[in-house]
Write a protein that holds these residues in place. Structure first.
Motif, PDB file in Angstrom:
ATOM      1  N   ILE A  15       0.108   0.885   6.622  1.00 44.84           N
ATOM      2  CA  ILE A  15      -0.568  -0.146   6.302  1.00 44.84           C
ATOM      3  C   ILE A  15      -1.900  -0.038   5.805  1.00 44.84           C
ATOM      4  O   ILE A  15      -1.710  -1.323   4.748  1.00 44.84           O
ATOM      5  N   ALA A  16      -2.682   0.585   6.396  1.00 45.87           N
ATOM      6  CA  ALA A  16      -4.275   0.187   6.340  1.00 45.87           C
ATOM      7  C   ALA A  16      -4.263   0.833   4.306  1.00 45.87           C
ATOM      8  O   ALA A  16      -4.815   0.643   3.579  1.00 45.87           O
ATOM      9  N   HIS A  17      -3.209   2.058   4.131  1.00 43.97           N
ATOM     10  CA  HIS A  17      -3.482   2.664   2.764  1.00 43.97           C
ATOM     11  C   HIS A  17      -2.765   1.619   1.868  1.00 43.97           C
ATOM     12  O   HIS A  17      -3.400   0.699   0.499  1.00 43.97           O
ATOM     13  N   ARG A  18      -1.427   0.554   1.914  1.00 41.85           N
ATOM     14  CA  ARG A  18      -1.396  -0.988   1.259  1.00 41.85           C
ATOM     15  C   ARG A  18      -2.064  -1.345   1.227  1.00 41.85           C
ATOM     16  O   ARG A  18      -2.798  -2.514   0.340  1.00 41.85           O
ATOM     17  N   MET A  19      -2.490  -1.916   2.383  1.00 41.99           N
ATOM     18  CA  MET A  19      -4.068  -2.795   2.700  1.00 41.99           C
ATOM     19  C   MET A  19      -5.172  -2.154   1.081  1.00 41.99           C
ATOM     20  O   MET A  19      -5.577  -2.927   0.641  1.00 41.99           O
ATOM     21  N   LEU A  20      -6.050  -1.230   1.364  1.00 43.60           N
ATOM     22  CA  LEU A  20      -6.834  -0.492   0.539  1.00 43.60           C
ATOM     23  C   LEU A  20      -6.279   0.240  -0.283  1.00 43.60           C
ATOM     24  O   LEU A  20      -7.827  -0.149  -1.531  1.00 43.60           O
ATOM     25  N   GLY A  21      -6.275   0.684  -0.441  1.00 44.92           N
ATOM     26  CA  GLY A  21      -5.605   2.141  -1.606  1.00 44.92           C
ATOM     27  C   GLY A  21      -6.271   2.781  -1.754  1.00 44.92           C
ATOM     28  O   GLY A  21      -6.362   3.573  -3.056  1.00 44.92           O
ATOM     29  N   SER A  22      -6.247   3.324  -0.692  1.00 45.63           N
ATOM     30  CA  SER A  22      -7.463   4.752  -0.807  1.00 45.63           C
ATOM     31  C   SER A  22      -7.329   5.482   0.725  1.00 45.63           C
ATOM     32  O   SER A  22      -7.727   4.172   1.368  1.00 45.63           O
ATOM     33  N   PHE A  23      -6.969   6.516   0.651  1.00 43.06           N
ATOM     34  CA  PHE A  23      -7.182   6.789   1.745  1.00 43.06           C
ATOM     35  C   PHE A  23      -8.092   7.651   2.906  1.00 43.06           C
ATOM     36  O   PHE A  23      -7.855   6.933   3.875  1.00 43.06           O
ATOM     37  N   ALA A  24      -9.290   7.065   2.066  1.00 46.55           N
ATOM     38  CA  ALA A  24     -10.181   7.786   2.565  1.00 46.55           C
ATOM     39  C   ALA A  24     -10.972   6.643   3.314  1.00 46.55           C
ATOM     40  O   ALA A  24     -11.373   6.373   4.731  1.00 46.55           O
ATOM     41  N   GLU A  25     -10.700   5.301   2.752  1.00 46.14           N
ATOM     42  CA  GLU A  25     -10.791   3.633   3.264  1.00 46.14           C
ATOM     43  C   GLU A  25      -9.904   3.988   4.579  1.00 46.14           C
ATOM     44  O   GLU A  25      -9.977   3.038   5.226  1.00 46.14           O
ATOM     45  N   ALA A  26      -8.670   4.014   4.025  1.00 45.52           N
ATOM     46  CA  ALA A  26      -7.532   3.598   5.523  1.00 45.52           C
ATOM     47  C   ALA A  26      -8.124   4.644   6.721  1.00 45.52           C
ATOM     48  O   ALA A  26      -7.515   4.418   7.514  1.00 45.52           O
ATOM     49  N   ASP A  27      -8.689   6.135   6.243  1.00 42.78           N
ATOM     50  CA  ASP A  27      -8.527   6.952   7.615  1.00 42.78           C
ATOM     51  C   ASP A  27      -9.676   6.240   8.627  1.00 42.78           C
ATOM     52  O   ASP A  27     -10.019   6.293   9.768  1.00 42.78           O
ATOM     53  N   THR A  54      -1.972  -5.688  14.494  1.00 41.94           N
ATOM     54  CA  THR A  54      -3.412  -6.746  13.572  1.00 41.94           C
ATOM     55  C   THR A  54      -4.037  -5.949  14.198  1.00 41.94           C
ATOM     56  O   THR A  54      -5.315  -6.646  13.095  1.00 41.94           O
ATOM     57  N   VAL A  55      -4.483  -5.061  14.329  1.00 45.73           N
ATOM     58  CA  VAL A  55      -6.140  -4.538  15.245  1.00 45.73           C
ATOM     59  C   VAL A  55      -6.204  -3.853  13.854  1.00 45.73           C
ATOM     60  O   VAL A  55      -7.584  -4.385  13.004  1.00 45.73           O
ATOM     61  N   VAL A  56      -5.194  -2.959  13.567  1.00 46.72           N
ATOM     62  CA  VAL A  56      -5.565  -2.364  11.836  1.00 46.72           C
ATOM     63  C   VAL A  56      -5.416  -3.121  11.022  1.00 46.72           C
ATOM     64  O   VAL A  56      -6.321  -3.281  10.121  1.00 46.72           O
ATOM     65  N   GLY A  57      -4.905  -4.472  11.253  1.00 51.99           N
ATOM     66  CA  GLY A  57      -5.149  -5.638   9.791  1.00 51.99           C
ATOM     67  C   GLY A  57      -6.122  -5.860   9.700  1.00 51.99           C
ATOM     68  O   GLY A  57      -6.712  -6.402   8.844  1.00 51.99           O
ATOM     69  N   ARG A  58      -6.722  -6.409  11.013  1.00 50.63           N
ATOM     70  CA  ARG A  58      -8.024  -7.231  10.561  1.00 50.63           C
ATOM     71  C   ARG A  58      -9.092  -6.617  10.482  1.00 50.63           C
ATOM     72  O   ARG A  58      -9.612  -7.008   9.738  1.00 50.63           O
ATOM     73  N   VAL A  59      -9.538  -5.276  10.886  1.00 48.03           N
ATOM     74  CA  VAL A  59     -10.426  -4.288  10.304  1.00 48.03           C
ATOM     75  C   VAL A  59     -10.153  -4.134   8.955  1.00 48.03           C
ATOM     76  O   VAL A  59     -10.908  -3.992   8.152  1.00 48.03           O
ATOM     77  N   CYS A  60      -8.642  -3.959   7.829  1.00 44.92           N
ATOM     78  CA  CYS A  60      -8.780  -4.381   6.598  1.00 44.92           C
ATOM     79  C   CYS A  60      -9.621  -5.104   5.953  1.00 44.92           C
ATOM     80  O   CYS A  60      -9.682  -5.076   4.987  1.00 44.92           O
ATOM     81  N   LEU A  61      -9.400  -5.931   6.845  1.00 44.02           N
ATOM     82  CA  LEU A  61      -9.445  -7.948   5.736  1.00 44.02           C
ATOM     83  C   LEU A  61     -10.511  -7.079   5.966  1.00 44.02           C
ATOM     84  O   LEU A  61     -11.132  -8.282   5.263  1.00 44.02           O
TER      85      LEU A  61
END
Length: 269
Positions: A15-27, A54-61
């Protein structure tokens, strides 16, 4: 809840990778989310998986809204090595570079709505509180994003055919065969290399023929890039570029090139 987080980590990272497009940012996003979950303690949650999403989604947002510039001009694709990529069973949830590039053009609220609902089946009612909007408004955001995503180049042939077409592209490139390149490229082919974007068979062929300059020293390893055929080019043993291809109707419809040295080191397995 931390144990549940670790169990869900692969999905949450996707989810984080698709939201941010970066593996480093996803981590980074997962680390932030982990700390939030840890601070929340052992409070009872009716649906832990949905809550963690939703927690991860909010952080990525929040990260998207705060983002001023991308770490790279191209998003990080998933690259899988295989001696015979056409024999590899591609995971259904893989997303290609074309998808990641389109996602990067969406507004943060649109991206969250589309990623969570269309890619991970999160109900609009659950996404609405994250955005502070009504479910109907979230539905509209996802619909706008969906229209953008559907316009991206998409493959319509199997992996073996993709490799055959890309093999013809490589051969023509190495030989400096301009007409051979034009024949294997779709008339409206897109070439995307960092900030550079070129459209049109002859225009792209003219640039692709420059591959001949280092072809004699380059070794090619076919790989699967986000579920589509691609290759890693190495010069003197060091990664020079990753090229991903979208093949439609027996011709190359799109080419994506990554040459950033730091990015290459982080995405090549």
């Amino acid at each position: 809840m931390i144990a549940q987080f670790e169990q869900e980590r692969p999905r949450l990272r996707a989810i984080a990778h698709r939201m941010l497009g970066s593996f480093a940012e996803a981590d980074d996003a997962l680390q932030d989310a982990w700390l939030r979950v840890d601070r929340a303690g052992t409070a009872e949650v009716e649906n832990p998986a949905a809550w963690l999403t939703t927690v991860v989604g909010r952080v990525c947002l929040n990260m998207l809204r705060d983002r001023r510039e991308h770490a790279h001009e191209m998003p990080d694709p998933v690259i899988e090595k295989s001696e015979e990529p056409e024999q590899q069973a591609v995971a259904k949830d893989q997303v290609g570079l074309a998808m990641l590039i389109v996602l990067d053009t969406l507004k943060p609220d649109e991206r969250l709505s589309f990623v969570l609902h269309d890619m991970f089946a999160v109900p609009f009612d659950d996404i609405a509180p994250v955005l502070g909007k009504t479910p109907a408004a979230v539905r509209q955001l996802a619909s706008r994003a969906r229209k953008r995503v559907q316009d991206r180049p998409q493959p319509n042939v199997d992996m073996a055919t993709q490799r055959e077409v890309v093999g013809a592209f490589l051969k023509a490139s190495r030989e400096g065969d301009l007409e051979g390149l034009v024949a294997v490229l779709h008339p409206d082919v897109l070439l995307r290399a960092g900030a550079l974007s070129v459209v049109g068979g002859r225009e792209v062929a003219g640039r692709a023929s420059l591959f001949r300059r280092f072809a004699a020293r380059a070794s090619i390893e076919f790989v699967v890039v986000g579920g589509e055929i691609g290759f890693v080019a190495r010069v003197d043993g060091r990664p020079f570029s990753v090229m991903a291809f979208t093949v439609r109707d027996g011709r190359v419809a799109a080419i994506y090139v990554i040459q950033d040295e730091q990015q290459l080191s982080s995405i090549i397995p």
